[in-house]
Design an enzyme around this catalytic site. Structure first.
Site, PDB file in Angstrom:
ATOM      1  N   GLU A   1       0.831  -1.212   0.000  1.00 25.03           N
ATOM      2  CA  GLU A   1       0.000   0.000   0.000  1.00 25.03           C
ATOM      3  C   GLU A   1       0.859   1.254   0.000  1.00 25.03           C
ATOM      4  OE1 GLU A   1      -2.935  -0.046   3.131  1.00 25.03           O
ATOM      5  OE2 GLU A   1      -4.135  -1.549   2.078  1.00 25.03           O
TER       6      GLU A   1
ATOM      7  N   GLU B   1      -6.160  -7.275  -1.203  1.00 22.34           N
ATOM      8  CA  GLU B   1      -6.521  -7.192   0.216  1.00 22.34           C
ATOM      9  C   GLU B   1      -7.819  -6.421   0.359  1.00 22.34           C
ATOM     10  OE1 GLU B   1      -3.417  -5.775   3.049  1.00 22.34           O
ATOM     11  OE2 GLU B   1      -5.046  -4.620   3.953  1.00 22.34           O
TER      12      GLU B   1
HETATM   13  C1  IDC Z   1      -3.365  -3.729  10.215  1.00 26.62           C
HETATM   14  C2  IDC Z   1      -3.525  -4.876  11.177  1.00 26.62           C
HETATM   15  C3  IDC Z   1      -3.225  -4.378  12.577  1.00 26.62           C
HETATM   16  C4  IDC Z   1      -1.853  -3.731  12.585  1.00 26.62           C
HETATM   17  C5  IDC Z   1      -1.777  -2.636  11.535  1.00 26.62           C
HETATM   18  C6  IDC Z   1      -0.402  -2.015  11.423  1.00 26.62           C
HETATM   19  O1  IDC Z   1      -4.833  -5.385  11.057  1.00 26.62           O
HETATM   20  O2  IDC Z   1      -3.243  -5.465  13.484  1.00 26.62           O
HETATM   21  O3  IDC Z   1      -1.633  -3.161  13.838  1.00 26.62           O
HETATM   22  O4  IDC Z   1      -2.091  -3.179  10.264  1.00 26.62           O
HETATM   23  O5  IDC Z   1       0.509  -2.940  10.957  1.00 26.62           O
HETATM   24  C7  IDC Z   1      -4.272  -2.139   5.512  1.00 26.62           C
HETATM   25  C8  IDC Z   1      -2.932  -2.771   5.586  1.00 26.62           C
HETATM   26  C9  IDC Z   1      -2.850  -3.774   6.706  1.00 26.62           C
HETATM   27  C10 IDC Z   1      -3.662  -3.308   7.903  1.00 26.62           C
HETATM   28  C11 IDC Z   1      -5.123  -3.250   7.491  1.00 26.62           C
HETATM   29  C12 IDC Z   1      -6.072  -2.880   8.627  1.00 26.62           C
HETATM   30  O6  IDC Z   1      -2.505  -3.354   4.370  1.00 26.62           O
HETATM   31  O7  IDC Z   1      -1.498  -3.931   7.057  1.00 26.62           O
HETATM   32  O8  IDC Z   1      -3.520  -4.257   8.927  1.00 26.62           O
HETATM   33  N1  IDC Z   1      -5.250  -2.299   6.395  1.00 26.62           N
HETATM   34  O9  IDC Z   1      -5.746  -1.628   9.142  1.00 26.62           O
HETATM   35  N2  IDC Z   1      -4.689  -1.304   4.599  1.00 26.62           N
HETATM   36  C13 IDC Z   1      -5.928  -0.896   4.907  1.00 26.62           C
HETATM   37  C14 IDC Z   1      -6.309  -1.528   6.057  1.00 26.62           C
END
Ligand code: IDC
Length: 512
Positions: free
Chosen positions: A338, A430
């Site tokens: 991302e 994702e």
């Molecule tokens: C989130 C995880 C969370 C973690 C955070 C930071 O669910 O546990 O603390 O990342 O690492 C994304 C990202 C993905 C995120 C997810 C939800 O690719 O890494 O995971 N998210 O926030 N993009 C949009 C949402």
């Protein structure tokens, strides 16, 4: 003023097309824009009330063709009798002041093209002014919607490499029937999939090595396929969730086509121990391979948002995993998760440096490039897909990533994806059923609208996450991975129950 005025913009062809019709009246004005693809279309409708205030409304129109059917709608309840369609307001848009508008839409199927309705009624009054409008561009939302959440407590326990005990055995691809990868042409329209009994075998056994054809991902028969599956959580935090038992459940109970391996680069990930994380990724690739699933290797950049921060690491990592997995038919490379706070030009530059490294070792694997603003095709930073269409990555056999979180990203994002899908090969590498934080409200209505649309467009997807993280996006309840009971619904959160249902329906992979 007698009769309805209508204007069709754009050309209807069998190729994906955009068309629009508009009509307005003293009582109402309607703008109806569509995108179409072979066998389906989506419509975005703006209803403007030009009369007195209403509390509850019905929009009526007729499809010009009896082959057109409403599929999944959003922001209205749809009823179709023959060609006549009624869209009824819902609680949050039923009150329309004079001059106010509501935006609604739906995806549909068609057996004979996508002619545009020309006459609309609002509460029975014909919308019959002469105003016409071009297709309304979706409104970009410039607000980044991710909010920071605390990282789960890292548990760095290494798991010993398990011996794969697959119950769904991978069928090796017969070399004789493996077709050479055709040169992708961006305008080619793949042959529509015929309706027939589902093929038997594993996803990789049936489809073999995939390639990009036109805007689709195609199988060994050069026919479009949609891969549906799950993403890991950060593999630095949840190795206990990726065991033989959990992968068996994913392949055999969930009937997943795809296993996305999310290797964070920061946050205790790859940068802290490149050799160990490379080995862990390869182990998960082998576990997917043994079960006939596709494996997507996700270089999970997130913070910092500029992928070029990790360019040297990406080159080292992908040179290694591509060389190690080049002989496999099931590996897909996702080179940056991302990108955010960085221009499309910078992302493209990163891609054009990493892709050749993969190609040098594995010349014909599919590679997926993340897009601007958390892989929102730019929308979350006020842009949209045109920056990519106008300036694509200079490489063949690639796709572009789109991510959404259903409780945060709704109609305006769906409108962009529906439009972009006619021009760019897209993969939803994702998505979550929840808010962009990965936690909070589970929005199953928005999730259904998204997945229905992805199904119609044959866009593949991976859900965040196949884990027992203490957050509502996780498929499993906390403690499941340690307890080891992965199959069935007993250990699932609401998100997992819904997503498992969507993933385990029969695939319709073409076999000729
Ligand atoms: C989130 C995880 C969370 C973690 C955070 C930071 O669910 O546990 O603390 O990342 O690492 C994304 C990202 C993905 C995120 C997810 C939800 O690719 O890494 O995971 N998210 O926030 N993009 C949009 C949402």
């Amino acid at each position: 003023m007698a009769g309805a005025a209508a204007l069709a913009l754009g050309t209807l062809t069998t190729a994906p097309a955009v068309a629009a019709a508009s009509a307005a009246a003293p009582g109402c004005a309607v703008t109806y824009t569509t995108s179409s693809w072979p066998g389906g279309f989506s419509a975005n409708i703006t209803v403007k009330n030009l009369g007195g205030a209403v509390d509850g409304w019905k929009l009526g129109f007729s499809f010009p063709s009896s082959g057109q059917k409403v599929g999944h709608g959003w922001s209205a309840v749809y009823d179709q009798k023959g060609t006549a369609v009624t869209a009824s307001s819902v609680s949050y848009n039923k009150s329309l002041a004079s001059g106010a508008s509501a935006q609604i839409g739906f995806t549909g199927s068609t057996t004979d093209g996508n002619p545009i309705p020309t006459t609309f009624t609002l509460n029975g009054v014909t919308c019959n002014d002469t105003a016409t409008r071009p297709p309304a561009p979706p409104t970009a939302t410039p607000t980044p919607t991710r909010t920071a959440t605390a990282a789960p407590t890292p548990t760095r326990t290494a798991t010993a490499a398990p011996t794969p005990t697959a119950t769904r055995t991978a069928t090796p691809v017969p070399t004789a029937t493996r077709t050479a990868t055709p040169t992708p042409t961006r305008t080619a329209t793949p042959t529509p999939t015929p309706t027939k009994a589902p093929a038997t075998g594993t996803p990789v056994g049936i489809n073999g090595k995939l390639h990009v054809c036109g805007v689709h991902l195609c199988n060994r028969y050069n026919r479009p396929v949609q891969l549906r599956g799950m993403s890991t959580h950060g593999i630095q935090w949840f190795p206990r969730c990726y065991t033989d038992a959990s992968l068996d459940a994913l392949a055999n109970d969930w009937k997943s086509d795809l296993f996305r391996v999310s290797m964070y680069v920061q946050e205790g990930g790859y940068e802290t121990n490149p050799a160990a994380f490379t080995e862990q990724v390869n182990k998960y690739v082998d576990m997917a391979t043994a079960r006939g699933m596709y494996a997507m290797i996700d270089f999970h950049t997130l913070t910092p948002g500029d992928p070029n921060h990790n360019l040297a690491r990406a080159k080292t990592f992908f040179a290694s995993v591509a060389a190690r997995n080049a002989g496999k038919d099931n590996v897909i490379y996702e080179i940056t998760n991302e990108p955010n706070g960085v221009s499309w030009a910078s992302i493209k530059s990163y891609a054009e440096q990493v892709i050749p490294v993969i190609r040098a070792a594995d010349p014909d694997a599919v590679i997926i490039v993340g897009t601007r603003a958390w892989s929102s095709l730019g929308v979350s930073e006020g842009s949209n897909e045109t920056e990519i269409v106008d300036n694509p990555v200079n490489a063949k056999n690639i796709m572009y990533a789109f991510h959404f979180y259903a409780a945060s990203h709704k109609d305006n994002y769906r409108a962009v994806v529906s439009r972009a899908a006619a021009k760019l090969p897209l993969f939803v590498t994702e998505f979550g059923t929840v808010t962009a934080s990965g936690n909070g409200e589970v929005d199953l209505a928005s999730t259904a609208a998204w997945i229905d649309m992805l199904d119609q467009l044959k866009i593949g997807y991976a859900n965040w996450t196949y884990s027992d993280a203490p957050e509502s996006s996780a498929a499993f309840k906390p403690g499941t991975c340690s307890a080891g009971a992965f199959a069935g619904t007993g250990s699932l959160n609401p998100s997992g129950v819904y997503i498992r249902d969507r993933i385990r329906t029969a695939d319709d992979f073409p076999t000729s």
